[in-house]
Enzyme design. Sequence first.
Site, PDB file in Angstrom:
ATOM      1  N   TRP A 190       0.502  -1.165   0.120  1.00 34.15           N
ATOM      2  CA  TRP A 190       0.045  -0.094   0.051  1.00 34.15           C
ATOM      3  C   TRP A 190       0.809   1.143  -0.112  1.00 34.15           C
ATOM      4  O   TRP A 190       0.395   2.088  -0.659  1.00 34.15           O
ATOM      5  CB  TRP A 190      -1.125  -0.051   1.247  1.00 34.15           C
ATOM      6  CG  TRP A 190      -2.074  -1.178   0.900  1.00 34.15           C
ATOM      7  CD1 TRP A 190      -2.146  -1.931   1.856  1.00 34.15           C
ATOM      8  CD2 TRP A 190      -3.167  -1.069  -0.093  1.00 34.15           C
ATOM      9  NE1 TRP A 190      -3.405  -3.025   1.317  1.00 34.15           N
ATOM     10  CE2 TRP A 190      -3.964  -2.227   0.164  1.00 34.15           C
ATOM     11  CE3 TRP A 190      -3.419  -0.236  -0.977  1.00 34.15           C
ATOM     12  CZ2 TRP A 190      -4.919  -2.522  -0.705  1.00 34.15           C
ATOM     13  CZ3 TRP A 190      -4.447  -0.739  -2.036  1.00 34.15           C
ATOM     14  CH2 TRP A 190      -5.313  -1.655  -1.793  1.00 34.15           C
ATOM     15  N   ASP A 198      -1.571   6.612   6.267  1.00 28.90           N
ATOM     16  CA  ASP A 198      -2.552   5.634   5.816  1.00 28.90           C
ATOM     17  C   ASP A 198      -2.607   4.877   7.124  1.00 28.90           C
ATOM     18  O   ASP A 198      -2.180   3.838   7.345  1.00 28.90           O
ATOM     19  CB  ASP A 198      -2.136   5.028   4.700  1.00 28.90           C
ATOM     20  CG  ASP A 198      -3.266   3.942   4.264  1.00 28.90           C
ATOM     21  OD1 ASP A 198      -4.297   3.830   4.787  1.00 28.90           O
ATOM     22  OD2 ASP A 198      -3.096   3.273   3.240  1.00 28.90           O
ATOM     23  N   LYS A 203     -12.305  -1.337   6.189  1.00 26.55           N
ATOM     24  CA  LYS A 203     -11.258  -2.511   7.057  1.00 26.55           C
ATOM     25  C   LYS A 203     -11.732  -2.386   8.617  1.00 26.55           C
ATOM     26  O   LYS A 203     -12.194  -3.654   8.950  1.00 26.55           O
ATOM     27  CB  LYS A 203      -9.893  -2.021   6.910  1.00 26.55           C
ATOM     28  CG  LYS A 203      -9.462  -1.824   5.446  1.00 26.55           C
ATOM     29  CD  LYS A 203      -9.243  -2.998   4.684  1.00 26.55           C
ATOM     30  CE  LYS A 203      -9.222  -2.647   3.180  1.00 26.55           C
ATOM     31  NZ  LYS A 203      -7.725  -2.053   2.680  1.00 26.55           N
TER      32      LYS A 203
HETATM   33  C1  LIG Z   1      -7.464  -1.433   1.608  1.00 27.81           C
HETATM   34  C2  LIG Z   1      -6.380  -0.320   1.706  1.00 27.81           C
HETATM   35  C3  LIG Z   1      -6.185   0.789   0.759  1.00 27.81           C
HETATM   36  C4  LIG Z   1      -7.282   0.963  -0.455  1.00 27.81           C
HETATM   37  O1  LIG Z   1      -8.494   1.057   0.121  1.00 27.81           O
HETATM   38  P1  LIG Z   1      -9.469   1.342  -0.953  1.00 27.81           P
HETATM   39  O2  LIG Z   1     -10.644   2.061   0.037  1.00 27.81           O
HETATM   40  O3  LIG Z   1     -10.034   0.228  -1.570  1.00 27.81           O
HETATM   41  O4  LIG Z   1      -9.053   2.285  -1.997  1.00 27.81           O
HETATM   42  C5  LIG Z   1      -5.364   1.418   1.041  1.00 27.81           C
HETATM   43  N1  LIG Z   1      -4.407   1.477   2.170  1.00 27.81           N
HETATM   44  C6  LIG Z   1      -4.506   0.293   3.149  1.00 27.81           C
HETATM   45  C7  LIG Z   1      -3.644   0.478   4.413  1.00 27.81           C
HETATM   46  C8  LIG Z   1      -5.581  -0.346   2.865  1.00 27.81           C
HETATM   47  O5  LIG Z   1      -5.653  -1.497   3.747  1.00 27.81           O
END
Ligand SMILES: *Cc1c(COP(=O)(O)O)cnc(C)c1O
Length: 362
Positions: free
Chosen positions: A101, A171, A195
């Site tokens: 990511w 993030d 998540k």
């Molecule tokens: C799932 C995830 C993303 C992407 O998320 P989307 O909402 O599908 O764009 C980005 N960063 C992390 C750490 C993730 O687990």
Amino acid sequence: MGRVFNFSAGPAMMPLPVLKEIQKELLDYKGSGMSVMEMSHRSKVFQQIADEAEADLRELMGIPDNYKVLFIQGGATLEFSMIPINLCKNGVFDYIVTGAWSKKAMTEAKKFGRVNVIASSEDRNYSYIPDCSDLPVDDDADYVYICENETIHGTTYQKLPNTKGKILVADQSSMFLSKPCNVSDYGLIYAGVQKNVGPAGLAIVIIREDLIKTDLPENVPIYLRYSTHSENGSMYNTPNCWAIYCCGKVFKYLKSIGGLEAMAKLNKEKAQVLYDFLDQSKMFNGTVDKEFRSLMNVPFVTASAESDAEVVAATKAAGFDNLKGHKSVGGLRASIYNAMPIEGVRALVDFLKKYEEEHGNV
Ligand SMILES: *Cc1c(COP(=O)(O)O)cnc(C)c1O
């Protein structure tokens, strides 16, 4: 069929009491005569839902007044580009790459400036977090970027990097609200909510007010400006009303169980059950250096891809869903986010123990 223990990395489980409340309110939200799905985002009743969601999130995380909370569509992925576009001053961006990511985010940032990868754990397939106490942070860096919990590789930071005075951007998608967070350590925190919080299609961005630029180049699309979202209370256009509503329910639920301290305690207990098992197992092995193990995403492998696949099939048949690991790590991955009950983890460990007794020596 009843509800399974869903170990998916996302979208993932939501707390059962929340789902039940949503079910109860589905057809007629609090006497409004309609579902939240059918409601104008300009209505008083929805405005109250959005206001309460923000207020509850602020309370849970202790978000200081000089930070804005934005609800933006496009998931976490859109933030990969919104961040360099909006935080660009010198056009220099420092990235710490600890997995898939952060690598994706770094790749996107290259479209908007000069990117330095100031640390990386790619040499050992992202199975650890590099030492970030004295990194070569660029004098001109507009920010230092991390993915605080790498969902695919199952690593997490024990200590935030020393950014040498530069803004930290994180993030937090796969660890958002899993433990207390000192918001003022960051310039910007964001998370895709599917998540650890609610339904997909919404990102929450927590940004220090002075970082919201209003003098971006004219060709930056209106929707990609944090100022647009900030000046319009996240309702420049129709927001993801449904996801905001569901997230708001989860915030209230977290408050009701004692907030993020209580959640963190439970998450630690839960992860310990699984890691204790992996540490003594001869058949199943964790893939991450112990010090950097995630409390949310737990990847593990057996001796061969073939037996990995057999275990995944057996778990699925027994009511444990989505344990197949990501293709870049292989093996299995148990995502045990906030809403996964400890009973689910105990039941999985009991199953794996038994499986090892029966199949371990073949
Ligand atoms: C799932 C995830 C993303 C992407 O998320 P989307 O909402 O599908 O764009 C980005 N960063 C992390 C750490 C993730 O687990």
